[in-house]
Design a protein around this motif. Structure first.
Motif: not given
Length: 235
Positions: A156-165, A181-190
């Motif tokens: 429950r908690t690990s899926f919840a944390e991933t949801a907030t990410g 301009e179509g470039r991707m932006a890195y926002l973090g990781s699992f």
């Protein structure tokens, strides 16, 4: 968040299963298997709905969440095999090798509408982060790639944390430089993924934002409109 889903009820041997899928596919979201670095690339709609699906999975320990991602619009960035995503609670005891048989039986579905509770998700995500530094912390995401599917086994908690990410990525992705301009932006990781025996490069799945084309139509939140508004008519 309100989620429209497809619900399947099926059996494999003596076991009954409940599986849900998004009602509409996440057309501009893709996932490449981590070998050892994977890439989840999505637009605002895809990342936002993934946040909702992870939140739903967090509080549905007897439900398998299947997100078909292979049949969307082919991404123009990234290297590696495109895979689907499956979310399963540890407690359900599903083995990755049983997934292909279960997937073949997903034929007849019924519509299902659910609502997620963002406040509860945020509380459980905070509880996960509070326990992260403890020596006895074991609440990680296990994973397996099998039959062109990336399976995540969590709690429950690990899926919840991933949801907030994912919610963070959906909200902040459109603000990143260069995305128009179509470039991707890195926002973090699992979350940290459990490593396989033998060492080697840590397994990671990067989460990146990219708006769907045509990029000329994309406007960052807060940016001025392409055409000025007409002045108000005189009284």
């Amino acid at each position: 968040m309100r989620l429209r889903l497809r619900e399947f009820r099926t059996r494999t041997g003596p076991y009954a299963h409940r599986v849900v899928q998004p009602w509409q596919p996440l057309r501009h979201t893709s996932l490449r298997a981590p070998e050892p670095i994977g890439l989840l690339l999505g637009d605002h709609d895809g990342l936002n709905r993934l946040a909702g699906l992870f939140s739903f999975a967090a509080y549905s320990p007897h439900t398998i969440v299947h997100v078909p991602l292979r049949d969307g619009v082919p991404p123009d960035e990234g290297v590696g095999d495109l895979v689907d995503l499956v979310l399963v609670h540890h407690s359900l005891g599903l083995r990755a090798g049983r997934w292909p048989e279960l997937r073949r039986k997903l034929r007849h579905s019924t519509p299902l509408t659910v609502r997620t509770d963002e406040a509860r998700t945020a509380r459980d995500a905070a509880a996960w982060r509070a326990g992260l530094g403890r020596a006895d912390f074991r609440d990680e995401l296990r994973h397996a790639t099998h039959a062109r599917t990336f399976l995540l086994f969590g709690s429950r908690t690990s899926f919840a944390e991933t949801a907030t990410g994912f919610a963070h990525a959906a909200g902040h992705g459109p603000l990143q430089r260069g995305v128009g301009e179509g470039r991707m932006a890195y926002l973090g990781s699992f979350l940290p993924l459990v490593e396989s025996p033998g060492g080697g490069h840590p397994v990671e799945v990067m989460v990146c934002f990219k708006p769907r084309p045509p990029y000329a139509h994309f406007r960052r939140p807060g940016a001025p409109a392409t055409r000025p508004r007409r002045p108000a008519a005189a009284p």
